[in-house]
Design a protein around this motif. Structure first.
Motif, PDB file in Angstrom:
ATOM      1  N   SER A   1      67.842 -16.546 104.318  1.00 26.58           N
ATOM      2  CA  SER A   1      66.928 -16.213 105.415  1.00 26.58           C
ATOM      3  C   SER A   1      67.127 -14.784 105.909  1.00 26.58           C
ATOM      4  O   SER A   1      66.190 -14.126 106.317  1.00 26.58           O
ATOM      5  CB  SER A   1      67.133 -17.163 106.597  1.00 26.58           C
ATOM      6  OG  SER A   1      66.771 -18.466 106.250  1.00 26.58           O
TER       7      SER A   1
ATOM      8  N   LYS B   1      65.530 -25.556  99.979  1.00 24.50           N
ATOM      9  CA  LYS B   1      64.072 -25.541  99.934  1.00 24.50           C
ATOM     10  C   LYS B   1      63.601 -24.516  98.911  1.00 24.50           C
ATOM     11  O   LYS B   1      64.162 -23.435  98.809  1.00 24.50           O
ATOM     12  CB  LYS B   1      63.531 -25.174 101.319  1.00 24.50           C
ATOM     13  CG  LYS B   1      62.043 -25.209 101.419  1.00 24.50           C
ATOM     14  CD  LYS B   1      61.609 -24.977 102.862  1.00 24.50           C
ATOM     15  CE  LYS B   1      60.125 -25.021 102.936  1.00 24.50           C
ATOM     16  NZ  LYS B   1      59.622 -25.950 103.884  1.00 24.50           N
TER      17      LYS B   1
ATOM     18  N   THR C   1      54.814 -18.745  98.801  1.00 21.97           N
ATOM     19  CA  THR C   1      54.145 -20.004  99.123  1.00 21.97           C
ATOM     20  C   THR C   1      55.178 -21.126  99.148  1.00 21.97           C
ATOM     21  O   THR C   1      56.215 -21.056  98.491  1.00 21.97           O
ATOM     22  CB  THR C   1      53.031 -20.334  98.101  1.00 21.97           C
ATOM     23  OG1 THR C   1      53.596 -20.364  96.791  1.00 21.97           O
ATOM     24  CG2 THR C   1      51.927 -19.299  98.146  1.00 21.97           C
ATOM     25  N   ASP C   2      54.871 -22.156  99.920  1.00 21.67           N
ATOM     26  CA  ASP C   2      55.769 -23.293 100.081  1.00 21.67           C
ATOM     27  C   ASP C   2      55.208 -24.478  99.299  1.00 21.67           C
ATOM     28  O   ASP C   2      54.236 -25.092  99.724  1.00 21.67           O
ATOM     29  CB  ASP C   2      55.879 -23.636 101.561  1.00 21.67           C
ATOM     30  CG  ASP C   2      56.816 -24.798 101.839  1.00 21.67           C
ATOM     31  OD1 ASP C   2      57.350 -25.397 100.881  1.00 21.67           O
ATOM     32  OD2 ASP C   2      56.999 -25.118 103.035  1.00 21.67           O
TER      33      ASP C   2
ATOM     34  N   ILE D   1      62.029 -29.909  98.666  1.00 19.62           N
ATOM     35  CA  ILE D   1      63.329 -29.846  99.343  1.00 19.62           C
ATOM     36  C   ILE D   1      64.259 -30.824  98.638  1.00 19.62           C
ATOM     37  O   ILE D   1      63.888 -31.972  98.396  1.00 19.62           O
ATOM     38  CB  ILE D   1      63.216 -30.212 100.838  1.00 19.62           C
ATOM     39  CG1 ILE D   1      62.289 -29.229 101.560  1.00 19.62           C
ATOM     40  CG2 ILE D   1      64.596 -30.236 101.489  1.00 19.62           C
ATOM     41  CD1 ILE D   1      62.021 -29.585 103.010  1.00 19.62           C
TER      42      ILE D   1
ATOM     43  N   HIS E   1      61.057 -12.232 106.825  1.00 20.58           N
ATOM     44  CA  HIS E   1      59.860 -13.070 106.768  1.00 20.58           C
ATOM     45  C   HIS E   1      59.012 -12.560 105.619  1.00 20.58           C
ATOM     46  O   HIS E   1      58.680 -11.376 105.565  1.00 20.58           O
ATOM     47  CB  HIS E   1      59.087 -13.005 108.086  1.00 20.58           C
ATOM     48  CG  HIS E   1      59.865 -13.519 109.246  1.00 20.58           C
ATOM     49  ND1 HIS E   1      60.000 -14.871 109.505  1.00 20.58           N
ATOM     50  CD2 HIS E   1      60.579 -12.884 110.191  1.00 20.58           C
ATOM     51  CE1 HIS E   1      60.756 -15.037 110.573  1.00 20.58           C
ATOM     52  NE2 HIS E   1      61.130 -13.844 111.010  1.00 20.58           N
TER      53      HIS E   1
ATOM     54  N   GLY F   1      56.540 -27.288  99.023  1.00 23.15           N
ATOM     55  CA  GLY F   1      56.975 -28.530  99.654  1.00 23.15           C
ATOM     56  C   GLY F   1      58.138 -29.225  98.963  1.00 23.15           C
ATOM     57  O   GLY F   1      58.318 -30.424  99.107  1.00 23.15           O
TER      58      GLY F   1
ATOM     59  N   PHE G   1      60.728 -21.929  97.325  1.00 23.45           N
ATOM     60  CA  PHE G   1      59.567 -21.098  97.635  1.00 23.45           C
ATOM     61  C   PHE G   1      59.052 -20.533  96.325  1.00 23.45           C
ATOM     62  O   PHE G   1      59.813 -20.333  95.385  1.00 23.45           O
ATOM     63  CB  PHE G   1      59.934 -19.949  98.581  1.00 23.45           C
ATOM     64  CG  PHE G   1      60.207 -20.407  99.979  1.00 23.45           C
ATOM     65  CD1 PHE G   1      59.172 -20.546 100.890  1.00 23.45           C
ATOM     66  CD2 PHE G   1      61.492 -20.701 100.388  1.00 23.45           C
ATOM     67  CE1 PHE G   1      59.427 -20.983 102.180  1.00 23.45           C
ATOM     68  CE2 PHE G   1      61.761 -21.126 101.667  1.00 23.45           C
ATOM     69  CZ  PHE G   1      60.722 -21.270 102.566  1.00 23.45           C
ATOM     70  N   ARG G   2      57.767 -20.253  96.280  1.00 19.07           N
ATOM     71  CA  ARG G   2      57.165 -19.741  95.038  1.00 19.07           C
ATOM     72  C   ARG G   2      56.629 -18.334  95.276  1.00 19.07           C
ATOM     73  O   ARG G   2      55.959 -18.069  96.267  1.00 19.07           O
ATOM     74  CB  ARG G   2      56.027 -20.658  94.596  1.00 19.07           C
ATOM     75  CG  ARG G   2      55.322 -20.169  93.356  1.00 19.07           C
ATOM     76  CD  ARG G   2      54.246 -21.166  92.905  1.00 19.07           C
ATOM     77  NE  ARG G   2      53.379 -20.588  91.904  1.00 19.07           N
ATOM     78  CZ  ARG G   2      53.626 -20.557  90.623  1.00 19.07           C
ATOM     79  NH1 ARG G   2      54.737 -21.081  90.155  1.00 19.07           N
ATOM     80  NH2 ARG G   2      52.774 -20.026  89.773  1.00 19.07           N
TER      81      ARG G   2
END
Length: 107
Positions: free
Chosen positions: A52, A97, A79-80, A84, A74, A82, A99-100
């Motif tokens: 992060s 998680k 893209t997320d 996890i 940020h 989804g 992320f793409r």
């Protein structure tokens, strides 16, 4: 001949300077592999650690000395999907998680 699908795992991956996922040589090597695969049309996905706060930022303050800042990153271009998963680290469950980053984002 069928081209195999490849997943390239690296702790760092230098895709673009705006994506703080690398610090040096290993990241540049992994990023070069990803770029070459793209140019050759090899179906490959890169997987790396994404923090992060990324790597710290260095600034020169008004007194001329280096100041280290840990600033939360940020990335609106990710893209997320989804995804996890739980990963056990030192006996504790840690949520990871995915992320793409779309290939077109940085060419």
């Amino acid at each position: 001949m069928t081209i195999p699908k490849v997943a390239y795992f690296s702790m760092e991956m230098a895709i673009d300077q705006t994506l703080s996922t690398y610090a040096g040589g290993l990241g540049f090597l992994a990023g070069s592999h990803m770029q070459s695969a793209g140019h050759l049309g090899v179906p490959m996905v890169g997987v790396c650690m994404f923090w992060s706060y990324g790597y710290y930022d260095q600034r020169i303050n008004s007194e001329g000395t280096v100041e280290v800042a840990y600033v939360r990153k940020h990335y609106d271009f990710l893209t997320d999907p989804g995804i996890i998963v739980n990963v056990k680290i030192f006996g504790r469950d840690v949520k990871v998680k995915a992320f793409r980053l779309e290939p077109e984002t940085f060419g």
